[in-house]
Design a protein around this motif. Structure first.
Motif, PDB file in Angstrom:
ATOM      1  N   PRO A  95       0.823  -1.218   0.000  1.00 52.93           N
ATOM      2  CA  PRO A  95       0.000   0.000   0.000  1.00 52.93           C
ATOM      3  C   PRO A  95       0.861   1.274   0.000  1.00 52.93           C
ATOM      4  CG  PRO A  95      -0.818  -1.564   1.615  1.00 52.93           C
ATOM      5  CD  PRO A  95       0.507  -2.091   1.133  1.00 52.93           C
ATOM      6  N   CYS A  96       0.431   2.277  -0.723  1.00 54.91           N
ATOM      7  CA  CYS A  96       1.159   3.549  -0.828  1.00 54.91           C
ATOM      8  C   CYS A  96       1.462   4.132   0.551  1.00 54.91           C
ATOM      9  CB  CYS A  96       0.334   4.567  -1.617  1.00 54.91           C
ATOM     10  SG  CYS A  96      -0.208   4.003  -3.235  1.00 54.91           S
ATOM     11  N   THR A  97       0.488   4.013   1.449  1.00 51.42           N
ATOM     12  CA  THR A  97       0.592   4.651   2.761  1.00 51.42           C
ATOM     13  C   THR A  97       1.598   3.983   3.687  1.00 51.42           C
ATOM     14  OG1 THR A  97      -1.302   3.362   3.528  1.00 51.42           O
ATOM     15  CG2 THR A  97      -1.731   5.596   2.686  1.00 51.42           C
ATOM     16  N   TYR A  98       2.187   2.864   3.294  1.00 52.01           N
ATOM     17  CA  TYR A  98       3.248   2.261   4.109  1.00 52.01           C
ATOM     18  C   TYR A  98       4.492   3.137   4.079  1.00 52.01           C
ATOM     19  CZ  TYR A  98       1.039  -2.244   5.124  1.00 52.01           C
ATOM     20  OH  TYR A  98       0.232  -3.241   5.604  1.00 52.01           O
ATOM     21  N   CYS A  99       4.687   3.874   2.994  1.00 53.95           N
ATOM     22  CA  CYS A  99       5.842   4.776   2.878  1.00 53.95           C
ATOM     23  C   CYS A  99       5.411   6.243   2.865  1.00 53.95           C
ATOM     24  CB  CYS A  99       6.627   4.497   1.600  1.00 53.95           C
ATOM     25  SG  CYS A  99       7.434   2.888   1.550  1.00 53.95           S
ATOM     26  N   HIS A 100       4.410   6.542   2.069  1.00 52.11           N
ATOM     27  CA  HIS A 100       4.018   7.925   1.828  1.00 52.11           C
ATOM     28  C   HIS A 100       2.985   8.383   2.847  1.00 52.11           C
ATOM     29  CE1 HIS A 100       6.232   7.861  -1.939  1.00 52.11           C
ATOM     30  NE2 HIS A 100       5.728   6.666  -2.145  1.00 52.11           N
ATOM     31  N   GLN A 101       3.330   9.437   3.588  1.00 55.46           N
ATOM     32  CA  GLN A 101       2.458  10.014   4.607  1.00 55.46           C
ATOM     33  C   GLN A 101       2.172  11.462   4.231  1.00 55.46           C
ATOM     34  OE1 GLN A 101       1.663   8.119   7.510  1.00 55.46           O
ATOM     35  NE2 GLN A 101       2.684   6.451   6.421  1.00 55.46           N
ATOM     36  N   GLU A 102       0.938  11.864   4.301  1.00 49.50           N
ATOM     37  CA  GLU A 102       0.606  13.248   3.968  1.00 49.50           C
ATOM     38  C   GLU A 102       0.777  14.179   5.157  1.00 49.50           C
ATOM     39  OE1 GLU A 102      -0.050  16.418   1.793  1.00 49.50           O
ATOM     40  OE2 GLU A 102       0.075  14.412   0.980  1.00 49.50           O
ATOM     41  N   HIS A 103       0.372  13.724   6.316  1.00 52.20           N
ATOM     42  CA  HIS A 103       0.334  14.607   7.482  1.00 52.20           C
ATOM     43  C   HIS A 103       1.534  14.467   8.412  1.00 52.20           C
ATOM     44  CE1 HIS A 103      -3.633  15.688   6.176  1.00 52.20           C
ATOM     45  NE2 HIS A 103      -4.024  14.437   6.241  1.00 52.20           N
TER      46      HIS A 103
END
Length: 126
Positions: free
Chosen positions: A98-106
């Motif tokens: 999943p993208c969110t395993y590395c990329h965090q927006e906040h």
């Protein structure tokens, strides 16, 4: 006096939460800001609750499929060990991570693979 202390403590507790809620990466601000100048959380989160991790489809709507993203970060065929592995087409997970395993927006993004490896990915937007 007790009311003032309680109010100050409440502000100190809630301030980091409020500040974090509006922390958006510069390169996403244009996409996430509505015509009214306010951040539209629904761009990524849809109608889900505020602290829900966005669905992968939200990422794909702007960035393309996992295969598309993997094609953008493919290693040159003759790179040898001078270029780190393609983070979007892992030997362990393929394009399924999943993208969110590395990329965090906040908050600061991180390299998920670095739980076991030591990759730097200098071009990663953090």
């Amino acid at each position: 006096m007790l009311k003032k202390i309680t109010a100050v403590l409440l502000v100190l507790v809630l301030l980091p939460v409020a500040a974090n809620a509006m922390n958006i990466k510069d390169y996403h601000k244009e996409v996430m800001t509505g015509d009214n100048g306010k951040v539209e959380c629904s761009v990524c989160h849809g109608n889900a609750k505020r602290k829900t991790i966005p669905d992968a489809a939200a990422c794909e709507s702007c960035h393309g499929t996992p295969a598309d993203v993997a094609a953008l970060t493919v290693r040159p065929a003759n790179a040898g060990h001078t270029v780190e592995p393609n983070p979007h087409d892992s030997l362990h997970y393929g394009t399924d991570l999943p993208c969110t395993y590395c990329h965090q927006e906040h908050k600061k993004s991180k390299v998920y693979c670095n739980q076991c490896h030591e990759f730097t990915y200098p071009d990663m937007k953090r």
